[in-house]
Design a protein around this motif. Structure first.
Motif, PDB file in Angstrom:
ATOM      1  N   ASP A 224       0.833  -1.227   0.048  1.00 60.50           N
ATOM      2  CA  ASP A 224      -0.093   0.093  -0.150  1.00 60.50           C
ATOM      3  C   ASP A 224       0.680   1.066   0.044  1.00 60.50           C
ATOM      4  N   ALA A 225       0.189   2.356   0.034  1.00 62.48           N
ATOM      5  CA  ALA A 225       1.008   3.733  -0.393  1.00 62.48           C
ATOM      6  C   ALA A 225       1.245   4.404   1.050  1.00 62.48           C
ATOM      7  N   GLY A 226       1.088   3.536   2.251  1.00 63.01           N
ATOM      8  CA  GLY A 226       1.278   3.975   3.560  1.00 63.01           C
ATOM      9  C   GLY A 226       0.055   4.570   4.225  1.00 63.01           C
ATOM     10  N   SER A 227       0.380   5.148   5.253  1.00 65.62           N
ATOM     11  CA  SER A 227      -0.966   5.734   6.209  1.00 65.62           C
ATOM     12  C   SER A 227      -1.323   7.281   5.453  1.00 65.62           C
ATOM     13  N   LEU A 228      -2.559   7.573   5.720  1.00 66.09           N
ATOM     14  CA  LEU A 228      -3.114   8.792   5.487  1.00 66.09           C
ATOM     15  C   LEU A 228      -3.291   9.542   6.698  1.00 66.09           C
ATOM     16  N   THR A 229      -2.985   9.224   7.786  1.00 66.60           N
ATOM     17  CA  THR A 229      -2.938   9.675   9.112  1.00 66.60           C
ATOM     18  C   THR A 229      -1.682   9.875   9.675  1.00 66.60           C
ATOM     19  N   ASN A 230      -1.526  10.696  10.824  1.00 69.48           N
ATOM     20  CA  ASN A 230      -0.352  10.961  11.307  1.00 69.48           C
ATOM     21  C   ASN A 230      -0.242  10.051  12.873  1.00 69.48           C
ATOM     22  N   HIS A 231      -1.516   9.321  13.109  1.00 65.51           N
ATOM     23  CA  HIS A 231      -1.142   8.811  14.439  1.00 65.51           C
ATOM     24  C   HIS A 231      -0.763   7.134  14.229  1.00 65.51           C
ATOM     25  N   GLU A 232      -0.323   6.529  15.045  1.00 69.84           N
ATOM     26  CA  GLU A 232       0.135   5.226  15.004  1.00 69.84           C
ATOM     27  C   GLU A 232      -1.022   4.249  15.644  1.00 69.84           C
ATOM     28  N   PRO A 233      -0.956   2.904  15.156  1.00 73.37           N
ATOM     29  CA  PRO A 233      -1.917   2.193  15.830  1.00 73.37           C
ATOM     30  C   PRO A 233      -1.936   2.054  17.575  1.00 73.37           C
ATOM     31  N   SER A 234      -3.039   2.081  18.253  1.00 78.64           N
ATOM     32  CA  SER A 234      -2.844   2.285  19.645  1.00 78.64           C
ATOM     33  C   SER A 234      -2.186   1.230  20.321  1.00 78.64           C
ATOM     34  N   LEU A 235      -2.086  -0.071  19.604  1.00 76.14           N
ATOM     35  CA  LEU A 235      -1.386  -1.304  20.440  1.00 76.14           C
ATOM     36  C   LEU A 235      -0.285  -1.627  19.835  1.00 76.14           C
ATOM     37  N   ALA A 236       0.738  -2.459  20.456  1.00 80.13           N
ATOM     38  CA  ALA A 236       1.577  -3.149  19.774  1.00 80.13           C
ATOM     39  C   ALA A 236       1.364  -4.493  19.309  1.00 80.13           C
ATOM     40  N   LYS A 237       1.601  -4.876  18.418  1.00 81.10           N
ATOM     41  CA  LYS A 237       1.299  -6.279  17.695  1.00 81.10           C
ATOM     42  C   LYS A 237       0.921  -7.109  18.814  1.00 81.10           C
ATOM     43  N   SER A 238       1.974  -7.483  19.615  1.00 79.04           N
ATOM     44  CA  SER A 238       1.790  -8.343  20.899  1.00 79.04           C
ATOM     45  C   SER A 238       0.505  -8.147  21.563  1.00 79.04           C
ATOM     46  N   GLU A 239       0.206  -6.989  21.815  1.00 78.07           N
ATOM     47  CA  GLU A 239      -1.083  -6.551  22.525  1.00 78.07           C
ATOM     48  C   GLU A 239      -2.447  -6.809  21.764  1.00 78.07           C
ATOM     49  N   TRP A 240      -2.257  -6.467  20.693  1.00 76.14           N
ATOM     50  CA  TRP A 240      -3.308  -6.855  19.648  1.00 76.14           C
ATOM     51  C   TRP A 240      -3.623  -8.295  19.597  1.00 76.14           C
ATOM     52  N   ARG A 241      -2.472  -9.260  19.455  1.00 75.09           N
ATOM     53  CA  ARG A 241      -2.435 -10.576  19.629  1.00 75.09           C
ATOM     54  C   ARG A 241      -3.357 -11.278  20.814  1.00 75.09           C
ATOM     55  N   LYS A 242      -3.273 -10.372  21.908  1.00 76.78           N
ATOM     56  CA  LYS A 242      -3.570 -10.783  23.266  1.00 76.78           C
ATOM     57  C   LYS A 242      -5.257 -10.689  23.244  1.00 76.78           C
ATOM     58  N   LYS A 243      -5.442  -9.481  22.551  1.00 76.21           N
ATOM     59  CA  LYS A 243      -7.027  -9.031  22.462  1.00 76.21           C
ATOM     60  C   LYS A 243      -7.829  -9.514  21.523  1.00 76.21           C
ATOM     61  N   LEU A 244      -7.403  -9.924  20.367  1.00 74.14           N
ATOM     62  CA  LEU A 244      -7.995 -10.432  19.099  1.00 74.14           C
ATOM     63  C   LEU A 244      -7.963 -11.966  19.091  1.00 74.14           C
ATOM     64  N   THR A 245      -8.883 -12.650  18.264  1.00 73.71           N
ATOM     65  CA  THR A 245      -8.895 -14.150  18.048  1.00 73.71           C
ATOM     66  C   THR A 245      -7.780 -14.036  16.941  1.00 73.71           C
TER      67      THR A 245
END
Length: 182
Positions: free
Chosen positions: A38-59
């Motif tokens: 993809d062409a990168g982000s259109l926003t100036n903010h970063e995702p709120s959680l690290a990948k390891s935290e997303w792994r814990k939160k999501l199936t």
């Protein structure tokens, strides 16, 4: 035919699951998505959680689709045939994304919407989504991501119903439905 497609997609998803559950270095830098086409982000903010935290939160399936730009098998999503009134929210951050009033049956195997919640004419500035160029698979497509947490939701295509002519093809696993007034 639908059964054959579902079987092929299930096989592809099952092969991808080990990749989704392997440990990787955590990186929230927005430029890291460029390797996915993809062409990168259109926003100036970063995702709120690290990948390891997303792994814990999501199936594992939610993580694969929303954080690694996967796709659920066609005709398998829990919301494909949902006819209830309500709002579809991001499974990662709970942002409202799509109203049931704009949902329709496209026959493609994924929930389809003619516009994002908060759209005013062609203005999507008050919606919970962003569009990005996606050149993965050797095609030029338009990816749809959550504006708040940058979760991959699906893609938008120019073959939908009027008046906009858009088809937001969204993975059920990326959504959380809340019944009520749409």
């Amino acid at each position: 035919m639908a059964r054959l497609l579902r079987g092929l997609w299930n096989l592809r998803f099952l092969e991808a699951l080990p990749r989704a559950s392997q440990s990787r270095p955590v990186s929230c830098a927005l430029g890291t998505r460029a390797r996915h086409g993809d062409a990168g982000s259109l926003t100036n903010h970063e995702p709120s959680l690290a990948k390891s935290e997303w792994r814990k939160k999501l199936t594992p399936e939610q993580f694969y689709v929303t954080r690694e730009k996967g796709t659920e098998p066609p005709f398998s999503g829990v919301y494909l045939n949902n006819r209830e009134s309500g709002m579809y929210h991001c499974v990662c951050c709970d942002s409202p994304l799509f109203s049931s009033e704009k949902k329709y049956c496209s026959g493609t195997g994924w929930p389809s919407f003619s516009e994002a919640h908060g759209t005013s004419g062609s203005d999507e500035s008050n919606t919970g989504i962003l569009r990005r160029v996606d050149t993965s698979l050797g095609l030029v497509r338009t990816e749809v991501v959550c504006k708040q947490c940058e979760a991959h939701l699906g893609h938008v295509f120019p073959d939908g119903p009027g008046p906009s002519g858009q088809r937001f093809c969204i993975n059920s696993v990326a959504l959380k439905f809340k019944p009520g007034k749409a």
